[in-house]
Design a protein around this motif. Structure first.
Motif, PDB file in Angstrom:
ATOM      1  N   MET A   1      55.958 -42.706  -8.738  1.00 54.96           N
ATOM      2  CA  MET A   1      55.989 -41.636  -9.744  1.00 54.96           C
ATOM      3  C   MET A   1      57.331 -41.643 -10.483  1.00 54.96           C
ATOM      4  O   MET A   1      58.373 -41.721  -9.854  1.00 54.96           O
TER       5      MET A   1
ATOM      6  N   GLN B   1      57.610 -34.755  -7.305  1.00 56.30           N
ATOM      7  CA  GLN B   1      57.910 -34.741  -5.870  1.00 56.30           C
ATOM      8  C   GLN B   1      59.388 -35.033  -5.669  1.00 56.30           C
ATOM      9  O   GLN B   1      59.818 -36.181  -5.777  1.00 56.30           O
ATOM     10  N   PRO B   2      60.190 -34.012  -5.352  1.00 59.52           N
ATOM     11  CA  PRO B   2      61.594 -34.296  -5.118  1.00 59.52           C
ATOM     12  C   PRO B   2      61.741 -35.202  -3.888  1.00 59.52           C
ATOM     13  O   PRO B   2      61.025 -35.030  -2.925  1.00 59.52           O
ATOM     14  N   ASN B   3      62.611 -36.151  -3.953  1.00 61.71           N
ATOM     15  CA  ASN B   3      62.809 -37.081  -2.849  1.00 61.71           C
ATOM     16  C   ASN B   3      63.927 -36.574  -1.952  1.00 61.71           C
ATOM     17  O   ASN B   3      65.107 -36.660  -2.274  1.00 61.71           O
ATOM     18  N   ALA B   4      63.517 -36.034  -0.809  1.00 58.58           N
ATOM     19  CA  ALA B   4      64.486 -35.395   0.085  1.00 58.58           C
ATOM     20  C   ALA B   4      65.478 -36.388   0.663  1.00 58.58           C
ATOM     21  O   ALA B   4      66.606 -36.035   0.977  1.00 58.58           O
ATOM     22  N   ILE B   5      65.052 -37.638   0.812  1.00 64.62           N
ATOM     23  CA  ILE B   5      65.978 -38.614   1.382  1.00 64.62           C
ATOM     24  C   ILE B   5      67.107 -38.895   0.407  1.00 64.62           C
ATOM     25  O   ILE B   5      68.279 -38.829   0.755  1.00 64.62           O
ATOM     26  N   ALA B   6      66.739 -39.195  -0.838  1.00 63.19           N
ATOM     27  CA  ALA B   6      67.768 -39.463  -1.836  1.00 63.19           C
ATOM     28  C   ALA B   6      68.659 -38.230  -2.016  1.00 63.19           C
ATOM     29  O   ALA B   6      69.875 -38.335  -2.115  1.00 63.19           O
ATOM     30  N   ARG B   7      68.022 -37.049  -2.007  1.00 63.72           N
ATOM     31  CA  ARG B   7      68.776 -35.810  -2.152  1.00 63.72           C
ATOM     32  C   ARG B   7      69.748 -35.659  -0.987  1.00 63.72           C
ATOM     33  O   ARG B   7      70.868 -35.206  -1.153  1.00 63.72           O
ATOM     34  N   GLY B   8      69.297 -36.053   0.203  1.00 63.35           N
ATOM     35  CA  GLY B   8      70.145 -35.973   1.392  1.00 63.35           C
ATOM     36  C   GLY B   8      71.408 -36.795   1.232  1.00 63.35           C
ATOM     37  O   GLY B   8      72.496 -36.373   1.606  1.00 63.35           O
ATOM     38  N   LEU B   9      71.300 -37.955   0.622  1.00 62.03           N
ATOM     39  CA  LEU B   9      72.462 -38.814   0.427  1.00 62.03           C
ATOM     40  C   LEU B   9      73.460 -38.190  -0.536  1.00 62.03           C
ATOM     41  O   LEU B   9      74.663 -38.336  -0.380  1.00 62.03           O
TER      42      LEU B   9
ATOM     43  N   THR C   1      70.300 -32.618   4.774  1.00 63.44           N
ATOM     44  CA  THR C   1      68.904 -33.016   4.905  1.00 63.44           C
ATOM     45  C   THR C   1      68.016 -31.793   5.026  1.00 63.44           C
ATOM     46  O   THR C   1      66.803 -31.908   4.971  1.00 63.44           O
ATOM     47  N   LYS C   2      68.641 -30.624   5.222  1.00 63.19           N
ATOM     48  CA  LYS C   2      67.869 -29.396   5.447  1.00 63.19           C
ATOM     49  C   LYS C   2      66.968 -29.528   6.668  1.00 63.19           C
ATOM     50  O   LYS C   2      65.887 -28.944   6.712  1.00 63.19           O
TER      51      LYS C   2
ATOM     52  N   GLU D   1      54.260 -28.190 -10.164  1.00 58.84           N
ATOM     53  CA  GLU D   1      52.859 -28.370  -9.764  1.00 58.84           C
ATOM     54  C   GLU D   1      52.084 -29.159 -10.832  1.00 58.84           C
ATOM     55  O   GLU D   1      51.392 -30.127 -10.526  1.00 58.84           O
TER      56      GLU D   1
END
Lengths: 324, 324
Positions: free
Chosen positions: B1, B47-55, B60-61, B42
């Motif tokens: 996406m 879809q936010p990418n939590a992994i990339a955001r974590g970096l 990581t929440k 919606e």
């Protein structure tokens, strides 16, 4: 920390790819090599960064599990099977208690880029199914009706299990049998009705009360049955939790089990053997079903419904009314 | 996406930073804006990418929770408090059942870059402490002895709780009191001994048996007490699970509770109210303690030991021997 995989490889005198394989639990090295590399990792204080690794490998080695209520014994025994198997295969498990927010949780797990999702004991509704289709992540359902054939599921034959429980009570000489049911119109209720009909017993509405599988609704359901069906001698409960509630209700009313009323539970959670008196129940192999869920999830060729055998565990809550 | 945060911002007519704040559960926007942005997310299927955001965020929440056994009711009620509070604050919870591999799990959670770790009901050993010091991740301990002052902990006053349970039995007229204990030499045993001494009752070895907090050891411990201390009229158990085991043992021996022997449990898990007879017990506010663990974990200034009040819940397993 600036120690890299290459530093580890150099010091251990192996290739960086071998170190990577060891870190990712892939095959292709000797036990001796593994020990040597792990020793070097320890010495250098190397910490592989799972997040960065997740971006490269597209694997987080996390499996998400959705359960209705973590404190539930039923879910707990499935979870034990899931967790031990996941651990053996090098996966971590992220458990989410869903209440009624299944779809939100599916999205959260997807955002965490889990490698797969196991849904325990919750029917999939159309909204959740839409989410699952969009996610393109493997999903397996355990101990719930497999209402979408594309999603592999693990179950027992609920209809037959319920049928067998009633047949067991009939064989013990009971003819006034009630049920504390869970979900309206489910296979357990169908099994109850068919078994009674096949034994020549007419089923009427006052024989069934409805609970939510939890203790309090078992207490309530039993009280209703005593009231509505005074000649009752046997009760089949759609969960052990409700059966334990029924025992509690009968204790409070001074009605002895199994002398006056016999009780059969469902699930064989640890609550069954701990009950006073110890509870006769229909066993689902919950731990094994949890283990199996991991294998089904990680096997890309898996589909369809895996049906485990059930059986009746006889303890002390059913009395035979037959003359010896 | 290929949909990005900028696409969402443009369509919702807000700044990208607002979208980011909403995604990360940070304050600074109206409820109306939040709803608008979530609707666009919606619609676009973003879809936010939590992994990339974590970096990027170094968050990581995810909060890691180590528990000795997931199927345990005791841990389950603490977990319920942890999970609901975590969810309200936008965190996911990764639960790991540790058995005896605490250190391995600490390392796994560290690799997953969790934002914090909660250890439930497990004493920290020197190995684990070393690992925790190295990790530089917040850690909180719940319902275990706070043996390292640098690690914040949440507890009740175990000594006083046990002392109060014995005092309660003494006040009900009992003088032949035994204990099914857990960990040797712990504060609950000290409380038991001091309360008896203060009541003028001499403590001898045959008054105490040792279990592992689980059901089977309660069955076994009760059998030993009947054997070693035939005049016994009251038993204090260091967990509800063991108390339920004691009830089961007494039922099997045909010894009625509370007519012949009174039982007091510890914890007030859901097993206490479900027992037959319903169990009198010392309540720990397990759910609240779980909630509190999250707050302590996320508050960088937190340290020291938070002590919750205990109290005795009277149900049906203790008989007064006093003349009315």
């Amino acid at each position: 920390m600036s120690i890299t995989i290459k530093d580890v490889a150099k010091k251990a005198n192996v290739s960086a790819s071998t170190v990577s394989r060891i870190l990712n639990n892939l095959p292709g090295y000797s036990e001796e090599t593994r020990q040597k590399v792990e020793k070097v990792i320890e010495e250098l204080g190397y910490q592989p960064n799972a997040i960065a690794r997740g971006l490269i490998n597209r694997q987080t080695k996390i499996i998400g599990v959705l359960v209705p209520r973590v404190s539930d014994l039923f879910a707990g025994e499935i979870l034990a099977g899931i967790e031990e198997q996941a651990q053996d295969l090098g996966y971590s498990v992220m458990i989410c208690k869903t209440n009624n927010r299944t779809r939100d949780y599916l999205r959260t797990l997807y955002e965490k880029r889990v490698d797969g999702i196991i849904m325990v004991s919750g029917a999939i509704n159309p909204d959740s199914y839409k989410e699952i289709e969009m996610m393109n992540v493997p999903v397996v359902v355990v101990a719930a009706q497999p209402n979408y054939p594309k999603i592999p599921s693990i179950n027992i034959n609920e209809y037959q299990a319920s049928y067998d429980a009633i047949k067991y009570l009939v064989e013990k000489g009971h003819s006034h049998i009630g049920m504390i049911a869970g979900t309206k119109g489910d296979d357990r209720i169908k099994g109850f009705k068919d078994a009674l009909n096949d034994a020549g017993i007419t089923v009427t509405d006052h024989m069934i009360t409805y609970g939510d599988y939890h203790f309090d609704s078992g207490v309530q359901g039993m009280a209703e049955l005593i009231e509505n069906y005074p000649s009752i001698t046997g009760v089949f409960c759609a969960s052990d939790e409700m059966a334990v509630g029924a025992l509690s209700c009968l204790y409070k009313h001074g009605i002895s089990v199994p002398e006056k009323i016999s009780i059969v539970g469902f699930d064989n959670t640890s609550a069954a053997k701990k009950a006073v008196p110890p509870l006769t129940t229909v066993a689902q192999p919950l731990y094994d079903m949890g283990e199996s869920a991991i294998h089904l999830l990680l096997d890309p060729s898996s589909e369809g419904n895996k049906v485990y055998p059930h059986h009746i565990i006889e303890r002390d809550t059913v009395r035979s009314l037959r003359r010896k």
